[in-house]
Motif scaffolding. Structure first.
Motif, PDB file in Angstrom:
ATOM      1  N   LEU A  56       0.832  -1.204   0.000  1.00 19.12           N
ATOM      2  CA  LEU A  56       0.000   0.000   0.000  1.00 19.12           C
ATOM      3  C   LEU A  56       0.868   1.256   0.000  1.00 19.12           C
ATOM      4  O   LEU A  56       0.601   2.216  -0.726  1.00 19.12           O
ATOM      5  CB  LEU A  56      -0.927  -0.001   1.219  1.00 19.12           C
ATOM      6  CG  LEU A  56      -2.096  -0.990   1.182  1.00 19.12           C
ATOM      7  CD1 LEU A  56      -2.759  -1.092   2.550  1.00 19.12           C
ATOM      8  CD2 LEU A  56      -3.126  -0.581   0.132  1.00 19.12           C
ATOM      9  N   ALA A  57       1.936   1.241   0.808  1.00 15.97           N
ATOM     10  CA  ALA A  57       2.811   2.410   0.903  1.00 15.97           C
ATOM     11  C   ALA A  57       3.502   2.699  -0.427  1.00 15.97           C
ATOM     12  O   ALA A  57       3.732   3.866  -0.773  1.00 15.97           O
ATOM     13  CB  ALA A  57       3.852   2.197   1.995  1.00 15.97           C
ATOM     14  N   ASN A  58       3.829   1.652  -1.186  1.00 14.31           N
ATOM     15  CA  ASN A  58       4.494   1.826  -2.480  1.00 14.31           C
ATOM     16  C   ASN A  58       3.515   2.095  -3.619  1.00 14.31           C
ATOM     17  O   ASN A  58       3.941   2.286  -4.760  1.00 14.31           O
ATOM     18  CB  ASN A  58       5.329   0.585  -2.816  1.00 14.31           C
ATOM     19  CG  ASN A  58       6.577   0.471  -1.972  1.00 14.31           C
ATOM     20  OD1 ASN A  58       7.187   1.482  -1.621  1.00 14.31           O
ATOM     21  ND2 ASN A  58       6.964  -0.748  -1.634  1.00 14.31           N
ATOM     22  N   SER A  59       2.215   2.105  -3.303  1.00 13.07           N
ATOM     23  CA  SER A  59       1.192   2.254  -4.351  1.00 13.07           C
ATOM     24  C   SER A  59       0.270   3.443  -4.111  1.00 13.07           C
ATOM     25  O   SER A  59      -0.826   3.499  -4.646  1.00 13.07           O
ATOM     26  CB  SER A  59       0.360   0.968  -4.444  1.00 13.07           C
ATOM     27  OG  SER A  59       1.185  -0.144  -4.702  1.00 13.07           O
ATOM     28  N   TYR A 153       7.270  -4.477  -2.894  1.00  8.05           N
ATOM     29  CA  TYR A 153       5.886  -4.937  -3.019  1.00  8.05           C
ATOM     30  C   TYR A 153       4.977  -3.780  -3.407  1.00  8.05           C
ATOM     31  O   TYR A 153       5.150  -2.650  -2.943  1.00  8.05           O
ATOM     32  CB  TYR A 153       5.409  -5.569  -1.707  1.00  8.05           C
ATOM     33  CG  TYR A 153       6.172  -6.821  -1.350  1.00  8.05           C
ATOM     34  CD1 TYR A 153       5.930  -8.025  -2.012  1.00  8.05           C
ATOM     35  CD2 TYR A 153       7.172  -6.791  -0.389  1.00  8.05           C
ATOM     36  CE1 TYR A 153       6.650  -9.176  -1.709  1.00  8.05           C
ATOM     37  CE2 TYR A 153       7.899  -7.929  -0.073  1.00  8.05           C
ATOM     38  CZ  TYR A 153       7.634  -9.111  -0.736  1.00  8.05           C
ATOM     39  OH  TYR A 153       8.358 -10.238  -0.439  1.00  8.05           O
ATOM     40  N   VAL A 154       4.006  -4.066  -4.264  1.00  5.36           N
ATOM     41  CA  VAL A 154       3.036  -3.072  -4.716  1.00  5.36           C
ATOM     42  C   VAL A 154       1.656  -3.717  -4.752  1.00  5.36           C
ATOM     43  O   VAL A 154       1.528  -4.940  -4.703  1.00  5.36           O
ATOM     44  CB  VAL A 154       3.384  -2.525  -6.120  1.00  5.36           C
ATOM     45  CG1 VAL A 154       4.690  -1.748  -6.086  1.00  5.36           C
ATOM     46  CG2 VAL A 154       3.445  -3.655  -7.145  1.00  5.36           C
ATOM     47  N   ARG A 155       0.648  -2.875  -4.866  1.00  8.88           N
ATOM     48  CA  ARG A 155      -0.706  -3.373  -5.047  1.00  8.88           C
ATOM     49  C   ARG A 155      -0.963  -3.570  -6.536  1.00  8.88           C
ATOM     50  O   ARG A 155      -0.634  -2.717  -7.354  1.00  8.88           O
ATOM     51  CB  ARG A 155      -1.721  -2.387  -4.475  1.00  8.88           C
ATOM     52  CG  ARG A 155      -1.698  -2.273  -2.972  1.00  8.88           C
ATOM     53  CD  ARG A 155      -2.262  -3.498  -2.291  1.00  8.88           C
ATOM     54  NE  ARG A 155      -3.697  -3.647  -2.529  1.00  8.88           N
ATOM     55  CZ  ARG A 155      -4.408  -4.691  -2.103  1.00  8.88           C
ATOM     56  NH1 ARG A 155      -3.822  -5.685  -1.453  1.00  8.88           N
ATOM     57  NH2 ARG A 155      -5.704  -4.743  -2.336  1.00  8.88           N
ATOM     58  N   ASP A 156      -1.540  -4.708  -6.869  1.00  8.73           N
ATOM     59  CA  ASP A 156      -1.897  -5.008  -8.249  1.00  8.73           C
ATOM     60  C   ASP A 156      -3.339  -5.491  -8.243  1.00  8.73           C
ATOM     61  O   ASP A 156      -3.612  -6.673  -8.058  1.00  8.73           O
ATOM     62  CB  ASP A 156      -0.971  -6.074  -8.825  1.00  8.73           C
ATOM     63  CG  ASP A 156      -1.246  -6.348 -10.300  1.00  8.73           C
ATOM     64  OD1 ASP A 156      -2.050  -5.615 -10.894  1.00  8.73           O
ATOM     65  OD2 ASP A 156      -0.660  -7.301 -10.847  1.00  8.73           O
ATOM     66  N   GLY A 157      -4.271  -4.549  -8.409  1.00  8.63           N
ATOM     67  CA  GLY A 157      -5.685  -4.905  -8.310  1.00  8.63           C
ATOM     68  C   GLY A 157      -6.047  -5.228  -6.877  1.00  8.63           C
ATOM     69  O   GLY A 157      -6.020  -4.372  -6.002  1.00  8.63           O
ATOM     70  N   THR A 158      -6.323  -6.506  -6.612  1.00  5.47           N
ATOM     71  CA  THR A 158      -6.765  -6.912  -5.275  1.00  5.47           C
ATOM     72  C   THR A 158      -5.669  -7.619  -4.487  1.00  5.47           C
ATOM     73  O   THR A 158      -5.948  -8.152  -3.413  1.00  5.47           O
ATOM     74  CB  THR A 158      -7.983  -7.846  -5.381  1.00  5.47           C
ATOM     75  OG1 THR A 158      -7.600  -9.050  -6.075  1.00  5.47           O
ATOM     76  CG2 THR A 158      -9.123  -7.177  -6.116  1.00  5.47           C
TER      77      THR A 158
END
Length: 215
Positions: A56-59, A153-158
């Motif tokens: 979340l922080a990276n996205s 790490y990143v968010r990718d959709g869900t």
């Protein structure tokens, strides 16, 4: 599931002013999981929780709502938590995975009465992660089950997932566009070298391609 403008605005209102009423509206409008919003029926194990926070922080920041599960059809079940987790027991061990500049907080919500009847008598906790592109990328301080120090790490959709080449470039671009560096002499080549190293650590590396520099 298509996320409508009004649903985005519902999340924005909650993120800006996280009140019981705003959480009630967020759950009632059911925007489902997105890049910036995740639901968990219960608290994940610490390493996996750290992975979600880093993603979340990276996205761009976001929220993890605990006490709610999302079904295969996209519907939400706000079952609530059997007990509120003591933040004094949660935060210290969690901080061993997360860099200090990463800003987050955990909020408690209990509904004794609500217009959305299904919430009455239930408790939830929400972890809010702030957006701070000046200090990206955020990396884990230690390895654990589901999280590694050498991975962005990143968010990718869900999902909270390992960043690929294009996603790493997006992280780099946000850092550069913020106009900030913790090392004043670190130029674009230095940023590229940092993320190139991270990219090389990834499994199934899809390589860096050279592109012309724009004057």
């Amino acid at each position: 599931m298509t996320i409508l403008k009004g649903q985005h605005e519902t999340f924005a209102r909650f993120f800006t002013a996280p009140t019981r009423e705003a959480l009630r509206d967020l759950l009632r409008h059911n925007i489902g999981e997105t890049d910036y919003l995740d639901f968990k029926a219960d608290w994940p194990a610490l390493p996996k929780l750290a992975r979600h926070i880093l993603a979340l922080a990276n996205s761009g920041g976001g929220a993890l709502v605990v006490g709610v599960s999302q079904q295969a059809d996209g519907s939400l079940i706000p079952s609530g938590l059997s007990s509120i987790k003591d933040k004094a027991q949660l935060m210290p061990p969690l901080s061993s995975y997360l860099p200090k500049p990463l800003e987050y907080q955990v909020l408690d919500f209990t509904f004794s009465a609500a217009e959305y009847e299904i919430l009455i008598g239930k408790s939830f906790q929400v972890l809010l992660v702030e957006d701070n592109p000046k200090l990206m990328p955020f990396l884990s301080l230690r390895d654990g089950e589901g999280v590694r120090t050498t991975v962005t790490y990143v968010r990718d959709g869900t999902t909270s997932t390992e960043a690929g080449h294009v996603q790493l470039q997006a992280v780099l671009n946000r850092r550069i566009e913020s106009g900030h560096s913790s090392r004043p002499l670190l130029d674009l080549d230095g940023h590229l070298a940092q993320l190139r190293h991270l990219d090389e650590q990834r499994e199934a590396n899809d390589s860096w391609s050279e592109s012309p520099r724009v004057p």
